[in-house]
Design an enzyme around this catalytic site. Sequence first.
Site, PDB file in Angstrom:
ATOM      1  N   GLU A 308       0.892  -1.318   0.125  1.00 16.93           N
ATOM      2  CA  GLU A 308       0.031  -0.175   0.020  1.00 16.93           C
ATOM      3  C   GLU A 308       1.006   1.310  -0.082  1.00 16.93           C
ATOM      4  OE1 GLU A 308      -3.036   0.124  -0.458  1.00 16.93           O
ATOM      5  OE2 GLU A 308      -3.959  -1.991   0.280  1.00 16.93           O
ATOM      6  N   ARG A 312       1.032   3.776  -3.099  1.00 21.05           N
ATOM      7  CA  ARG A 312       0.233   5.022  -2.958  1.00 21.05           C
ATOM      8  C   ARG A 312       1.396   6.139  -2.640  1.00 21.05           C
ATOM      9  NH1 ARG A 312      -5.512   3.999  -0.345  1.00 21.05           N
ATOM     10  NH2 ARG A 312      -5.586   1.806  -0.730  1.00 21.05           N
ATOM     11  N   ASP A 440      -5.004  -9.705  -8.071  1.00 22.65           N
ATOM     12  CA  ASP A 440      -5.205  -8.787  -9.288  1.00 22.65           C
ATOM     13  C   ASP A 440      -4.050  -8.229 -10.139  1.00 22.65           C
ATOM     14  OD1 ASP A 440      -4.960  -7.443  -6.895  1.00 22.65           O
ATOM     15  OD2 ASP A 440      -6.560  -6.099  -7.218  1.00 22.65           O
ATOM     16  N   GLU A 577     -11.425   0.873 -10.809  1.00 22.75           N
ATOM     17  CA  GLU A 577     -11.078  -0.135 -11.592  1.00 22.75           C
ATOM     18  C   GLU A 577     -11.842   0.043 -13.120  1.00 22.75           C
ATOM     19  OE1 GLU A 577     -11.458  -0.953  -8.595  1.00 22.75           O
ATOM     20  OE2 GLU A 577      -9.580  -1.124  -8.038  1.00 22.75           O
TER      21      GLU A 577
HETATM   22  C1  DMJ Z   1      -6.178   0.741  -5.152  1.00 24.21           C
HETATM   23  O1  DMJ Z   1      -5.408   1.123  -3.960  1.00 24.21           O
HETATM   24  C2  DMJ Z   1      -5.263   0.369  -6.114  1.00 24.21           C
HETATM   25  O2  DMJ Z   1      -5.757   0.337  -7.342  1.00 24.21           O
HETATM   26  C3  DMJ Z   1      -4.904  -1.494  -6.002  1.00 24.21           C
HETATM   27  O3  DMJ Z   1      -4.173  -2.049  -6.901  1.00 24.21           O
HETATM   28  C4  DMJ Z   1      -6.342  -2.075  -5.617  1.00 24.21           C
HETATM   29  N1  DMJ Z   1      -7.254  -1.382  -4.769  1.00 24.21           N
HETATM   30  C5  DMJ Z   1      -7.323   0.291  -4.802  1.00 24.21           C
HETATM   31  C6  DMJ Z   1      -8.508   0.499  -5.666  1.00 24.21           C
HETATM   32  O4  DMJ Z   1      -9.571  -0.236  -5.608  1.00 24.21           O
END
Ligand code: DMJ
Length: 677
Positions: A308, A312, A440, A577
């Site tokens: 995270e 971010r 994912d 997404e």
């Molecule tokens: C975001 O922090 C990023 O896109 C991550 O890869 C997946 N989840 C959230 C958004 O849904």
Amino acid sequence: MKDGGHITLTLPTGSVDERGRKSLRRAWNQLPRCQRNLIILGITAFCVTVLLCLSGDQLMASSLKDSEEKLPMVASYHMRQQNPHHHPSKDKDQAEASPAPPASVLEDKQTIRREVENDKFNEAYAEANSAENVVRLPETVAVDLPHAVALPAPDNTKDQDLGGIDILNNVEPFDQQPSEPLGEKEQLDLAIKNPLNLGGVSFKEHLHKIRPLLAKGQHFHGASNERQSAVVAAFKHSWAGYKKYAWGHDNLKPISQYSHEWFGLGLSIVDSLDTMYIMGLDDEFKEARDWVENSLRFDTKRDVNLFEVTIRVLGGLLSAYHLSGDTMFLAKASELGNRLLPAFSSPSGIPYSDVNLGDLSAHSPKWSPDSSTSEVTTIQLEFRDLSRSTNVSIYEQVAHTVNEKVHELDKKHGLVPIFINANTGTFRNYATISLGARGDSYYEYLLKQWIQTGRKDNDILILDYMQAIDGVLTELMRRTPREHWVYIGELINGKDFKPKMDHLTCYLPGTLLLGHQNGMPDSHLILARDLMDTCYQTYMMNPTHLAAEISYFALTEKDDQDIYVKPNDAHNLLRPEFIESLYYFYALTGNRTYQDMGWTIFQAFETHTKVNAGYTSLGNVKNAQNTRMRDLMESFWLSETLKYFYLLFSDNRKEIDLEQWVFNSEGHPLPVYSLKT
Ligand code: DMJ
């Protein structure tokens, strides 16, 4: 011919060369000897003066190196050694002799100067690469980005110089450079022990040394139509609420008008930087930038999640650096990169999920011995970019090791279980296989890393990606029985098919299209289009026109509906997404239908999630009259959802050129590097 000591030469017409020469010789012979001696003396004195000026300037180079106006030391050294056409004293004389030019001329001159400097840098760069005592560099190298980062990638072999910093070390060796090359472990330890250093020197010193390699910054025009303006207004509304009630904290709770803390890193500010820059929100960008410089601290003893914080914060800082050219962001990113490195000190090289940035220690999650597969494989774009931006190789090296280790593991037709053990380096037996949560972005980063590094043939990343998408097509893709909606299910225990798809999986159509644009087979395109339709349907099927977190799909005609949502899965977290996929479809095809689809969804967010203090997550998208507001505005609303809306509605679908930029998993654009030829 002679007039009081002044010589007048008149050239007759005819064969100018011949006659001129004769007449000059005659004139010279007719001069008294003493006058001829005087002239010879004058010419000799002039030549000596010119020679003295040149060497003096060279000697002055080191004292001038700190001047803003001076070429960086690295480039100027090479120029003077290697470029016979370079005449620094001439440049200086011209600058001093000329009166102040009008602005337009100045601009021209600046352009010329930039071009000259680029030429100089290119020569210096070429020279640096060819020098014997330079770190041997690997396959990829950036050389043609207009904004900047012409950096070598680090060597992935074990025997490598300290931190990979020394592509420039033939210029000015670093004080603490060891005589023997350091191994990966030693480099790692060195960086962890000195989180405020890069390769043994302060950030300031290091960034000064690599000045020719630094980003120059980009320019954006701001909103150019009503839809883009509406998105900017939504951003400003979100920002105003965050500023008033949660400034400096991670997220805003817009219903209770309070802050929400996760890692204590001002996530919403850092995640918003590039969005504001792209939207042309200069004042907001400036206040966020100043907060980062003065208040963002990484030395608090607190556990954070490697993934995270990487996507971010590290991604946000790097993107802000590349877009704005402000090196403060790069210095911050470097400190954070160093403090995240303890995660890689595991026995296997697969990183631990949790890092204590202050303690400089790392461990597995409290609830399990395993890291999430998508998390350990969704840090590479950022760590690689940090290496290439700073010319310090360790970050890319440790992150790429993860690629190699995961590549070696057994998979199910290229598909990976969602848990991996950092101690053993192996997947958890019988873990679920999914393109939703915890799986994912493993697939996303295979493709994007390959793009980031110049699309090398037979790269393990693209081979793994192609095999994985084959696996998706054969193992996970299904159609509903009546309406034939295509969806991607999961394999529970790694084998039992479950017709469940997270909203998170709706990033896949965009990624597939991006891959197809870069040469992947048509089967990827077909899946992308089909999945796009299904994802859109997960929005349109609800009265709010917003999608639920998780959707289920009918396996047989006995099921009432082809797509349905269970009560506990009906929430919406303002996730990006599907908007991300719409953006790729518009950016890569130019088809404005995708803009209209996006506009319908944007209006749904306006109607159902906008509150006085910002935008909120919802508990139930299935009931427009009772959406059960959840009271959280996650930072990805600012970094991704609104950014992708804004870019989707642009009249210029290449506002961010996907040939030159690659978005990280949190929507932060990073530069694409060229393949070394
Ligand atoms: C975001 O922090 C990023 O896109 C991550 O890869 C997946 N989840 C959230 C958004 O849904």
